[in-house]
Design an enzyme around this catalytic site. Structure first.
Site, short mmCIF file in Angstrom:
data_model
loop_
_atom_site.label_atom_id
_atom_site.label_comp_id
_atom_site.label_asym_id
_atom_site.label_seq_id
_atom_site.Cartn_x
_atom_site.Cartn_y
_atom_site.Cartn_z
N GLN A 203 -5.15 0.32 8.46
CA GLN A 203 -4.53 1.43 7.73
C GLN A 203 -4.87 2.73 8.44
O GLN A 203 -5.99 3.25 8.33
CB GLN A 203 -4.99 1.42 6.28
CG GLN A 203 -4.75 0.11 5.56
CD GLN A 203 -3.27 -0.19 5.37
OE1 GLN A 203 -2.60 0.42 4.53
NE2 GLN A 203 -2.73 -1.14 6.13
N ALA A 244 -1.19 2.92 -4.50
CA ALA A 244 -1.20 2.16 -3.25
C ALA A 244 -0.83 3.05 -2.06
O ALA A 244 -0.49 4.23 -2.21
CB ALA A 244 -0.26 0.97 -3.35
N HIS A 245 -0.86 2.44 -0.87
CA HIS A 245 -0.66 3.20 0.36
C HIS A 245 0.74 3.80 0.46
O HIS A 245 1.73 3.20 0.05
CB HIS A 245 -0.97 2.36 1.60
CG HIS A 245 -0.23 1.07 1.71
ND1 HIS A 245 -0.53 0.11 2.64
CD2 HIS A 245 0.81 0.58 1.01
CE1 HIS A 245 0.29 -0.91 2.52
NE2 HIS A 245 1.11 -0.65 1.54
N ASN A 246 0.76 5.02 0.97
CA ASN A 246 1.99 5.76 1.25
C ASN A 246 2.79 6.14 0.02
O ASN A 246 3.97 6.51 0.12
CB ASN A 246 2.88 5.01 2.24
CG ASN A 246 2.20 4.82 3.59
OD1 ASN A 246 1.79 3.72 3.93
ND2 ASN A 246 2.05 5.90 4.34
#
Length: 346
Positions: A203, A244-246
């Site tokens: 990540q 969560a990511h992004n």
């Protein structure tokens, strides 16, 4: 429980802060806030909900924040303003012992890397770890046991309560409040499957929190896979929330407890997500969307408004009957379509 405070204010001073209409003695001093039922002669109470109007006549408060419509019913000095609850919110910080306590510098047990930068009037609590390249701006408080990773920035006037974790490369805007146990910048849930096992995807992005963001205890905001996870200005995040990511969250949105947002979803400005709401990944919510508690959103919402899913509570026996009907809905719809067609053709 009322906490003791050494601060007191005259009603005149408070009226000036709120731009409120003062009725009564401007020199009367109050040293705390309380409810109408529990207030004493040195307390300021407030009436923001008509359900509590029944307590107004008998209150022992020294003064009360009220809407002008209820002013004549108030038995004591009062501050009249159109939004008493907002007035209470503004005044509450005047009596907060955490906000008003003196800063205590860097604790002897804290570990601060030589390459970290500390601004003016910064407090670093016991057993904190501040890594190389971290930049902590003026007037920040870093609570005991907190960790700030390499090249992370904490904006001016921010407060991290005990045991907050900021991974490397995180940017926290001015005046943030991060509560105990929250983790900002952990790895997003990224893996590729080769048919037998999972291959981890590094990540490589970060997390950016805007100004005046608050994150509740034990909440987690994951770093981006490539670009950054973005949290806008004035966003309020309750406890035990997973982002969560992004993910991108627009300015001044609010997320209640146990909300879960899957990767790459975009939430607009001034959105409200009730407790336990789940958003699937790669969705878009328009500005001004409100999703009620425990709803599951699996498609984008492109118009502002209030949205819900799921069923309300009912007796278990009734739910069992309805669950059977749920399984029959497709066949019922097909039968209805055939019946309508037969009626048209007859």
């Amino acid at each position: 429980m009322k906490r003791e405070t050494s601060r007191s204010y005259t009603l005149g001073e408070l009226a000036e802060r709120l731009d409120a209409r003062l009725v009564g003695d401007a020199d009367l001093r109050v040293d705390g806030l309380s409810t109408l039922a529990d207030a004493g002669p040195t307390d300021l109470a407030f009436l923001a909900n008509r359900a509590y109007l029944k307590y107004l006549a008998a209150t022992r408060a020294g003064a009360v924040l009220v809407h002008p419509a209820h002013g004549e019913s108030c038995p004591c000095p009062r501050l009249e303003l159109d939004n008493p609850y907002l007035g209470y919110a503004k005044l509450s910080r005047l009596f907060d012992p955490l906000v008003n306590q003196a800063l205590r510098g860097v604790h002897a047990t804290a570990v601060v890397a030589p390459g970290a930068r500390l601004g003016e009037r910064v407090e670093i609590g016991a057993h904190c770890v501040i890594e190389d390249g971290a930049d902590i701006a003026d007037d920040c408080v870093i609570g005991a046991g907190s960790f700030i990773g390499a090249d992370t920035t904490v904006g001016r006037g921010s407060r991290l309560h005990a045991n907050v974790t900021l991974y490397h490369g995180v940017i926290v805007g001015d005046r943030a409040i991060l509560h105990s146990g929250c983790v900002i910048g952990g790895d997003g849930f990224g893996f590729a499957h080769d048919g037998k096992q999972w291959e981890k995807i590094a990540q490589l992005g970060g997390v950016v929190l805007g100004e005046d963001v608050e994150v509740g205890s034990c909440s987690s905001i994951d770093r981006g896979a490539l670009g950054d996870t973005l949290i806008g200005n004035g966003v309020k995040i309750d406890s035990q929330v997973q982002i969560a990511h992004n993910v991108q969250i627009g300015d001044h949105s609010a997320l209640a407890g146990c909300v879960g947002i899957a990767g790459s979803t975009k939430v607009g400005r001034h959105c409200l997500l009730g407790g336990g709401v789940g958003l699937s990944g790669h969705l878009t919510l328009a500005d001004g969307v409100q999703v009620t508690g425990m709803s599951l959103v699996t498609n984008s919402i492109l118009e502002p408004g209030v949205y819900s899913s799921g069923t309300g509570s009912m007796s278990n026996s009734q739910w069992r009957k309805n669950a059977v009907r749920f399984k029959q809905l497709d066949e019922i719809a097909k039968r209805l379509t055939r019946l309508e067609r037969d009626i048209r053709d007859s």
